[in-house]
Enzyme design. Structure first.
Site: not given
Ligand code: GFB
Length: 316
Positions: A9, A12-13, A127, A170, A178, A259
């Site tokens: 990877g 990647g990031l 995951y 993420h 956006k 959320d």
């Molecule tokens: O990074 P994220 O998508 O994942 O963040 P998790 C999600 C949070 O951001 C939620 C809010 O509370 C969403 O409601 N959010 C607001 C958004 N607007 C947006 C948007 O436009 N896109 C996204 N993606 N979120 C992840 C795991 O969990 O954490 C992965 O699913 C990984 O596997 C990552 O481990 C580190 O933090 O919820």
């Protein structure tokens, strides 16, 4: 013997933060790590240590939509790479977990000994379980083969070279892309959910530096958490992005969107014990650098499948 470190990877990031000729990098288009034959070919190359960053990753949306792929790709990639490293006689390897793999219902803050104390949050359970198996494989290889491989557990990583996919990415790269679109097209910026959830974010360059320290210096059996232990709400982080991108338009909260997990506060006593003076990059500085990188590399930045190379009509 001079360090020759394979970075899976590598573009990647986190992988992109390892810069220098002691790092060997190959893209997933050169070697598909889901295919054992291609992994065997890759491990014929000349390297003596492994930092395994590769995996199928994504945000809340991607994890909920593609549970099958997130399970299969990660469990196969990790199993292949760790076994190939053993067969090659690699003695130093680090693999990546994430704080989202911890049980959803456990006493906070999260500490390394709680990984297997219950199911992960439903939004990323496929995951989560797949990633946990890398920890199990490494513990098993320690017992049978005496191999000293390690796992690191970062919180939500962000930085340049991320995947700015507005659907499956993420939260931070999604919101940066956006906000860019909303600013360029004079349209509202729509955020998922209530904005109340709390997250801990860590900058990719910090993760790379801490990972290489673990590769060469960390000797405990248990994985180690990488966190600033500073929680921030989605609402507050939107405020920082809007300010840094000079967005003057309307911000809409789409509460029909999930959320996800409310919070996953984690403890950094272990990393602080070893590196008490490690200076984490502040979220404001890290976001500033990430946004500048995205705006300067808009055309080449990863944006998820459908969005690549789509030109947005500038509405003056
Ligand atoms: O990074 P994220 O998508 O994942 O963040 P998790 C999600 C949070 O951001 C939620 C809010 O509370 C969403 O409601 N959010 C607001 C958004 N607007 C947006 C948007 O436009 N896109 C996204 N993606 N979120 C992840 C795991 O969990 O954490 C992965 O699913 C990984 O596997 C990552 O481990 C580190 O933090 O919820």
């Amino acid at each position: 013997m001079k360090d020759n470190i394979l970075i899976t990877g590598g573009y990647g990031l986190v992988g992109s933060q390892f810069i220098g000729d002691r790092y060997k990098k190959f893209s997933s288009s050169e070697y598909d790590l889901r295919c054992i034959k291609e992994v065997e070919d890759l491990f014929l190359k000349d390297f003596n240590k492994v930092i395994h960053c590769a995996g199928k990753v994504g945000g809340l949306g991607g994890n909920m939509k593609y549970k099958g792929e997130f399970f299969y790709d990660n469990i196969v990639i990790n199993t292949n790479v760790i076994e190939a490293a053993r067969l090659k006689g690699i003695t130093k390897l680090v693999a990546f977990l994430s704080t989202c793999i911890f049980p959803a219902d456990v006493e906070y803050p999260l500490t390394e000994d709680k990984i297997h104390l219950g199911p992960p949050h439903y939004s990323n359970d496929a995951y989560g379980y797949a990633k946990r198996m890398a920890d199990i494989q490494i513990r098993a290889y320690k017992e049978q083969y005496g191999l000293d491989y390690k796992c690191v557990i970062p919180t939500n990583i962000y930085g340049p070279h991320d995947n700015f996919d507005t659907q499956n990415g993420h939260v931070l790269p999604s919101l940066i892309h956006k906000c860019y679109i909303a600013r360029e097209t004079n349209t509202p910026l729509t955020i998922w959910g209530s904005g109340k959830p709390l997250r801990e974010f860590i900058f990719s360059r910090d993760v790379a530096q801490l990972t290489e320290w673990v590769l060469n210096n960390y000797n405990e059996k248990e994985p180690i958490i990488f966190t600033t232990a500073e929680e921030i709400s989605i609402k507050e982080v939107v405020g920082i992005i809007v300010e840094l991108m000079n967005f003057k338009g309307k911000v809409i909260w789409d509460t029909h969107k999930p959320d996800g997990q409310y919070r996953k506060p984690s403890n950094n006593n272990k990393i602080k014990k070893y590196l008490p003076d490690f200076k984490f990059t502040s979220l404001y500085e890290g976001l500033e650098e990430t946004i500048n990188w995205f705006e300067d590399h808009y055309d080449i930045a990863r944006k998820g499948k459908k969005q690549e190379n789509y030109k947005y009509e500038k509405i003056i």
